[in-house]
Design a protein around this motif. Structure first.
Motif, PDB file in Angstrom:
ATOM      1  N   ARG A 117       0.851  -1.180   0.000  1.00 44.55           N
ATOM      2  CA  ARG A 117       0.000   0.000   0.000  1.00 44.55           C
ATOM      3  C   ARG A 117       0.887   1.230   0.000  1.00 44.55           C
ATOM      4  NH1 ARG A 117       0.956   2.020   4.800  1.00 44.55           N
ATOM      5  NH2 ARG A 117       1.150   0.710   6.649  1.00 44.55           N
ATOM      6  N   PRO A 118       0.311   2.390  -0.330  1.00 49.81           N
ATOM      7  CA  PRO A 118       1.108   3.619  -0.253  1.00 49.81           C
ATOM      8  C   PRO A 118       1.563   3.902   1.184  1.00 49.81           C
ATOM      9  CG  PRO A 118      -0.853   3.966  -1.592  1.00 49.81           C
ATOM     10  CD  PRO A 118      -1.000   2.612  -0.926  1.00 49.81           C
ATOM     11  N   TRP A 119       2.701   4.571   1.297  1.00 49.03           N
ATOM     12  CA  TRP A 119       3.208   4.986   2.606  1.00 49.03           C
ATOM     13  C   TRP A 119       2.318   6.077   3.180  1.00 49.03           C
ATOM     14  CZ3 TRP A 119       6.986   2.647   5.297  1.00 49.03           C
ATOM     15  CH2 TRP A 119       7.837   1.768   4.607  1.00 49.03           C
ATOM     16  N   SER A 120       2.242   6.114   4.500  1.00 49.78           N
ATOM     17  CA  SER A 120       1.432   7.095   5.219  1.00 49.78           C
ATOM     18  C   SER A 120       2.280   7.729   6.321  1.00 49.78           C
ATOM     19  CB  SER A 120       0.232   6.375   5.852  1.00 49.78           C
ATOM     20  OG  SER A 120      -0.309   7.121   6.909  1.00 49.78           O
ATOM     21  N   PRO A 121       2.001   8.981   6.689  1.00 44.97           N
ATOM     22  CA  PRO A 121       2.705   9.571   7.834  1.00 44.97           C
ATOM     23  C   PRO A 121       2.587   8.727   9.109  1.00 44.97           C
ATOM     24  CG  PRO A 121       1.554  11.279   6.626  1.00 44.97           C
ATOM     25  CD  PRO A 121       1.127   9.952   6.030  1.00 44.97           C
ATOM     26  N   ASP A 122       1.506   7.959   9.223  1.00 43.05           N
ATOM     27  CA  ASP A 122       1.327   7.076  10.383  1.00 43.05           C
ATOM     28  C   ASP A 122       2.344   5.946  10.433  1.00 43.05           C
ATOM     29  OD1 ASP A 122      -0.871   8.613  11.095  1.00 43.05           O
ATOM     30  OD2 ASP A 122      -2.315   7.229  10.210  1.00 43.05           O
ATOM     31  N   ASP A 123       3.077   5.716   9.336  1.00 41.84           N
ATOM     32  CA  ASP A 123       4.069   4.644   9.265  1.00 41.84           C
ATOM     33  C   ASP A 123       5.431   5.053   9.827  1.00 41.84           C
ATOM     34  OD1 ASP A 123       2.381   2.781   7.934  1.00 41.84           O
ATOM     35  OD2 ASP A 123       2.805   3.759   6.009  1.00 41.84           O
ATOM     36  N   LEU A 124       5.594   6.310  10.226  1.00 42.03           N
ATOM     37  CA  LEU A 124       6.917   6.817  10.572  1.00 42.03           C
ATOM     38  C   LEU A 124       7.623   5.974  11.634  1.00 42.03           C
ATOM     39  CD1 LEU A 124       9.132   8.909  10.187  1.00 42.03           C
ATOM     40  CD2 LEU A 124       7.970  10.330  11.909  1.00 42.03           C
ATOM     41  N   ALA A 125       6.988   5.693  12.743  1.00 44.30           N
ATOM     42  CA  ALA A 125       7.654   4.948  13.830  1.00 44.30           C
ATOM     43  C   ALA A 125       8.064   3.554  13.367  1.00 44.30           C
ATOM     44  CB  ALA A 125       6.751   4.866  15.054  1.00 44.30           C
ATOM     45  N   SER A 126       7.178   2.872  12.658  1.00 52.58           N
ATOM     46  CA  SER A 126       7.491   1.525  12.180  1.00 52.58           C
ATOM     47  C   SER A 126       8.594   1.561  11.131  1.00 52.58           C
ATOM     48  CB  SER A 126       6.227   0.878  11.616  1.00 52.58           C
ATOM     49  OG  SER A 126       6.466  -0.458  11.252  1.00 52.58           O
ATOM     50  N   LEU A 127       8.536   2.550  10.224  1.00 51.62           N
ATOM     51  CA  LEU A 127       9.570   2.707   9.210  1.00 51.62           C
ATOM     52  C   LEU A 127      10.937   2.866   9.856  1.00 51.62           C
ATOM     53  CD1 LEU A 127      10.727   3.293   6.367  1.00 51.62           C
ATOM     54  CD2 LEU A 127       9.922   5.651   6.648  1.00 51.62           C
ATOM     55  N   VAL A 128      11.041   3.776  10.799  1.00 50.11           N
ATOM     56  CA  VAL A 128      12.333   4.020  11.458  1.00 50.11           C
ATOM     57  C   VAL A 128      12.789   2.781  12.219  1.00 50.11           C
ATOM     58  CG1 VAL A 128      13.516   5.410  13.198  1.00 50.11           C
ATOM     59  CG2 VAL A 128      12.012   6.516  11.529  1.00 50.11           C
ATOM     60  N   ARG A 129      11.883   2.124  12.916  1.00 53.13           N
ATOM     61  CA  ARG A 129      12.242   0.923  13.694  1.00 53.13           C
ATOM     62  C   ARG A 129      12.854  -0.155  12.802  1.00 53.13           C
ATOM     63  NH1 ARG A 129       7.920   0.463  16.161  1.00 53.13           N
ATOM     64  NH2 ARG A 129       6.740  -0.901  14.788  1.00 53.13           N
ATOM     65  N   HIS A 130      12.275  -0.386  11.635  1.00 54.26           N
ATOM     66  CA  HIS A 130      12.757  -1.463  10.763  1.00 54.26           C
ATOM     67  C   HIS A 130      13.883  -1.035   9.830  1.00 54.26           C
ATOM     68  CE1 HIS A 130       9.823  -4.212  12.278  1.00 54.26           C
ATOM     69  NE2 HIS A 130       8.862  -3.334  12.060  1.00 54.26           N
ATOM     70  N   ALA A 131      13.911   0.236   9.442  1.00 54.99           N
ATOM     71  CA  ALA A 131      14.936   0.713   8.502  1.00 54.99           C
ATOM     72  C   ALA A 131      16.250   1.059   9.186  1.00 54.99           C
ATOM     73  CB  ALA A 131      14.417   1.938   7.746  1.00 54.99           C
TER      74      ALA A 131
END
Length: 182
Positions: A22-36
């Motif tokens: 799915r498209p990225w969302s601002p709500d994904d920020l914490a999860s994105l940083v945690r995994h990236a």
């Protein structure tokens, strides 16, 4: 940002057996940083995927991803959380029917078939949405896991690009894999 005439029937999320795209969302920020924010993840990717990966980098990436219509960068979602990403960089000019494809997963999700599923989904999406006949991926020759992902998703090894990838002061060979519409 790229804009394309695209398949209006594309509905997100794209559902696979092991994940959703799915498209990225601002709500994904914490999860994105945690995994990236992982040296193990970034060590196999281009320098535009930095380590450390902090909130400022994540916010900038999500804003850039949102600017592309239709999306060229998609979140890989498992159990409601973004645990990785995939996307395409469409070619231009004489290579406008070709794109480079890429993908990454948080290390905790490696070895579960998620990357193969995500790559198959993004391949179908990109071919249909952008009118592509070829997708290609470049992987460090020694990255056997990623090479296997590509093969399982229907990509074929087309050859070796010797001494073509500089990462952290080391020059690596890369394998070129491609999917071609038949």
């Amino acid at each position: 940002p790229a804009r394309f005439d695209h398949d209006a029937d594309t509905k997100f999320p794209l559902q696979g057996a092991h994940c959703r795209l799915r498209p990225w969302s601002p709500d994904d920020l914490a999860s994105l940083v945690r995994h990236a924010n992982s040296k193990a993840v970034s060590s196999q990717l281009r320098d535009r995927f930095p380590y450390p990966y902090d909130e400022a980098v994540g916010r900038a990436f999500i804003a850039l991803a949102a600017a592309s219509v239709p999306p060229t960068a998609l979140a890989i979602e498992v159990d409601g959380a973004a645990i990785g990403g995939t996307g395409v960089i469409p070619g231009q000019g004489n290579e406008r029917r070709t794109a480079e494809v890429g993908y990454w997963l948080g290390a905790a999700y490696w070895g579960r078939g998620i990357a193969v599923d995500a790559l198959a989904l993004v391949t179908r999406y990109a071919a249909r949405t952008f009118g592509l006949v070829r997708l290609e991926a470049f992987v460090i020759d020694s990255n056997q896991r990623s090479r296997r992902v590509l093969e399982k998703a229907g990509y074929q090894n087309e050859g070796l690009r010797r001494q073509s990838f500089l990462k952290d002061g080391v020059i690596y060979d890369q394998c070129c894999y491609a999917w071609v519409a038949r």
